[in-house]
Write an enzyme that holds these catalytic residues in place. Structure first.
Site, short mmCIF file in Angstrom:
data_model
loop_
_atom_site.label_atom_id
_atom_site.label_comp_id
_atom_site.label_asym_id
_atom_site.label_seq_id
_atom_site.Cartn_x
_atom_site.Cartn_y
_atom_site.Cartn_z
N GLU A 2 0.85 -1.19 0.00
CA GLU A 2 0.00 0.00 0.00
C GLU A 2 0.88 1.25 0.00
O GLU A 2 1.76 1.40 0.84
CB GLU A 2 -0.91 0.01 1.23
N ASN A 34 -3.03 -1.54 7.86
CA ASN A 34 -4.36 -2.04 7.51
C ASN A 34 -4.23 -3.57 7.46
O ASN A 34 -4.12 -4.17 6.40
CB ASN A 34 -4.82 -1.48 6.17
N GLU A 41 -10.38 5.00 9.54
CA GLU A 41 -10.61 4.70 8.12
C GLU A 41 -11.25 3.32 7.92
O GLU A 41 -10.89 2.56 7.02
CB GLU A 41 -9.30 4.79 7.34
N ASP A 94 -2.19 14.18 6.85
CA ASP A 94 -1.77 12.88 6.30
C ASP A 94 -0.58 13.02 5.36
O ASP A 94 -0.74 12.97 4.14
CB ASP A 94 -2.95 12.24 5.56
N GLU A 98 3.97 9.11 -1.06
CA GLU A 98 2.54 9.00 -1.33
C GLU A 98 1.96 10.29 -1.91
O GLU A 98 1.14 10.25 -2.83
CB GLU A 98 1.80 8.62 -0.05
N TRP A 123 -12.89 13.44 2.27
CA TRP A 123 -12.23 12.74 1.17
C TRP A 123 -12.52 13.45 -0.15
O TRP A 123 -12.61 12.84 -1.21
CB TRP A 123 -12.67 11.27 1.11
#
Length: 703
Positions: free
Chosen positions: A172, A215, A296, A370, A398, A547
């Site tokens: 990820e 996650n 999340e 983030d 990211e 989002w």
């Protein structure tokens, strides 16, 4: 036929000769090639005629063999490993012993007598290993070692990489191929790359790795996967690296057969105690658990009406008989249409300050949102005074252009570490919070989300190796400068030619600001997108408000930016009064944070003398143009770096320039209808329309 065969071999010989300098990046900064400086080479050889090892630990043996291989590569001389020096001098002695000036992982390098031996000592074998790598680093950079006297202690106890790797081999937010861990082949097959990974980390002083995604899946807690993790631990152990696991909080239900995962339920507590015992039986030096819960969509203790402290303390109780810790992530936020995600972690965790078990560290992202290209430091660092906090940085890019854009991240790390929380007055930096010195905590940690993958060069972009290196060096000593670290990395990895070192270091040092200028200048918050990269400031549809892009930038006919003063969300109230004063007035707020805290009118005159709109345009355009400057800088170092690596970076810079213009055009074309201002001279209006840019984004997201 013989002539054909000879011709074939001649071709291969010539091909090899033409690529004799070819560098695929695999060796990272551990390039122990024969030094071209003859005088230095001879001096090092005189000081390293033999290696003495006092002890039998696997880590100590690793230190000796690493030192031996490095010395032989750098000096061209064979260096024997012996058990006792006797009366011999001119060698290196590795020894473990008590030293009041050293912590467990610290090391001392010193010369015994004018013509004596060089001593590398530590309280632990790990310390000796780090000292051996430090000596090799000095030699790689052509520094004198004949009279070397160096004592070095890590400022932070737990220095970890967090791998967001999945059981199916994907990563990820990974941009360098698939996972390093070949789960399907473990535990029977041990890829040699595992040892090379451990070598690279140990050379920086990194002493722990979380091998799976936050996650998480409960599968990693099954015996099948614990045996695989144990095989990795065995491969890492000779390099002083402990393994940790991210856990799936409802595991007692999903694989344990229980009807609940309530952390206060006695059966659940027993399940975790038994599972922890099982883990330590397989992995005696297991490091502990990392937890993402009630964030999340990930389940957690709040599903049962319990708190984060309840969940973390249950796991700490299971770890009580062992030398392991719980790292509980503070990246938690709810889908509140009337709230401010900026405030979420503070609101969630402050009520539990001082209520966590002594084995628990709360792991906080460097900023409140983030991993954005630039964020103010998280207010938790200046608020939670009764709980040890760890900082979590993201090494993988990211929101920084993936593996295409050159962004040296040490300035991002340093910006956070050097930020002053004022929690105990001036000088209460984030670094002092997380290293435990400010609040006198013995337990301290720092984590970096790893940018490694199966790509031959480990990190996708060859220059992104500098970010892994920088994280490790700062994890050991956060007082090092970004520029010094960049110079170290360039000399060890790319070239020692002085002008080339200077140019590449300059590129690295300016790269982050260049990226921010064409991507998110003046504290302009980053739009949310599914791929986390394509520019999409118009995006306004999602299952939750935070989002979307418009949630963050708040562009309207009046101005731009998120008002977090008392007139807005009042997120500034989470900081100390000194910080509020510094950031609370738009007229005095530092420009890098302006739009983080203020909704600024388009025509407002800034400290630069330009209006907000004109300043934004200037930064969008000059940022994109500056990528051209990086290309020119890189072109000038061509003779000094490997040709294969040069071509790789040159191609990525070309792509970066195209995508920088893409970002520039998307923002300018989207914001101009709100600002109702012309693009200031000398900048030209984009040649494409907003609809053209939107189509490009649609195509990008189909990749």
């Amino acid at each position: 036929m013989k002539y054909i065969q000879w011709g074939k071999w001649l071709f291969l010989i010539l091909l090899t000769a033409t690529n004799v300098r070819a560098d695929d990046g695999y060796r990272l900064w551990l390039k122990y090639d024969l030094l071209k400086d003859v005088a230095k080479r001879q001096a090092y050889a005189r000081s390293a005629q033999f290696i003495v090892v006092s002890g039998n630990s696997p880590v100590l043996k690793t230190a000796a063999t690493e030192l031996q291989a490095g010395l032989q590569g750098l000096t061209g001389k064979s260096v024997p490993i012996i058990a006792n020096a006797g009366n011999r001098t001119g060698g290196i002695v590795l020894t473990v012993g008590a030293d009041a000036n050293l912590v467990d992982d610290g090391y001392r390098i010193s010369k015994k007598g004018a013509a004596g031996n060089l001593i590398i000592s530590g309280k632990t074998a790990n310390g000796v290993l780090y000292g051996a790598f430090a000596l090799l680093r000095k030699m790689q950079m052509l520094e004198p070692i004949e009279t070397l006297s160096l004592t070095s202690n890590p400022r932070i106890r737990y220095r970890l990489l967090n791998h967001w790797d999945n059981a199916n081999g994907t990563i990820e937010r990974g941009y360098a191929g698939e996972s390093l861990w070949k789960w399907y082949a473990l535990p029977e097959t041990i890829d040699p790359r595992y040892q090379d990974y451990a070598r690279a980390n140990a050379s920086l002083g990194i002493n722990g790795t979380v091998v799976n995604n936050v996650n998480a899946t409960a599968r990693f807690l099954t015996n099948e996967y614990l045996e695989k993790v144990a095989a990795l631990a065995k491969a890492f152990r000779p390099y002083g690296i402990r393994v940790y696991l991210s856990i799936y909080f409802p595991a007692p239900k999903t694989i344990g057969g229980l009807s609940t995962a309530d952390p206060l339920d006695p059966q659940v507590r027993k399940w975790w105690a038994d599972k922890t015992k099982e883990i330590y039986k397989l992995i005696p030096d297991f490091g502990g658990f990392l937890v993402k819960a009630n964030s999340e969509g990930e389940p957690g203790p709040q599903d049962y009406g319990r708190s984060h402290a309840d969940g973390a303390n249950m796991l700490a109780e299971a770890l009580a008989p062992y030398d392991g810790i719980v790292m509980w992530r503070a990246f938690v936020y709810k889908a509140d249409p009337n709230g401010d995600r900026f405030k979420a972690a503070h609101e969630e965790f402050m009520p539990y300050d001082g209520k966590f078990d002594k084995k628990v560290i709360v792991q906080v992202k460097n900023g409140p949102i983030d991993f954005q290209p630039r964020e103010p430091f998280s207010p938790l660092f200046g608020a939670m005074t009764k709980t040890p906090l760890s900082v979590e940085f993201q090494i993988t890019q990211e929101y920084l252009g993936f593996a295409t854009h050159l962004v040296y991240e040490a300035p991002i790390f340093k910006e956070c570490l050097e930020a002053d929380t004022y929690v105990k007055g001036k000088g209460s930096t984030v670094a002092k919070v997380i290293d435990g010195s400010l609040h006198q905590y013995s337990m301290s940690a720092i984590a970096g989300v790893a940018n490694t993958g199966s790509d031959r060069n480990w990190t996708g972009h060859p220059l992104a190796q500098a970010n892994w290196y920088a994280f490790g060096r700062l994890a050991w000593d956060h007082t090092l400068t970004s520029e010094a670290i960049a110079g170290e990395w360039v000399k060890q990895t790319l070239t020692k030619e002085p002008q080339a070192v200077e140019r590449i270091t300059d590129m690295l040092m300016r790269s982050r600001e260049i990226y921010v200028n064409y991507n998110t200048p003046l504290g302009l918050s980053r739009p949310w997108t599914g791929v986390h990269f394509a520019p999409e400031p118009w995006q306004n549809k999602s299952s939750r408000p935070d989002w979307t892009a418009i949630y963050y930038h708040r562009a309207d006919s009046v101005g731009l930016g998120f008002d977090r003063t008392a007139k807005g969300s009042n997120a500034l109230a989470q900081y100390a009064p000194e910080v509020r004063k510094m950031w609370g007035n738009p007229a005095t707020c530092p420009l890098p944070y302006l739009l983080w805290f203020h909704h600024v009118p388009w025509t407002q005159k800034l400290s630069t003398g330009r209006t907000l709109w004109d300043e934004l345009c200037t930064r969008f355009y000059t940022g994109a143009d500056s990528v051209k400057w990086m290309q020119q800088q890189w072109a000038q170092v061509k003779p000094a770096v490997d040709p294969v690596l040069f071509a790789d970076v040159a191609g990525r810079l070309e792509t970066q320039h195209k995508e920088a213009i893409w970002w520039r055009d998307a923002w300018v074309l989207y914001l101009q209808p709100f600002a109702r201002q012309p693009i200031p001279a000398p900048f030209k209006k984009p040649e494409r329309s907003l609809e053209d840019v939107k189509r490009l984004v649609d195509i990008y997201q189909l990749r």
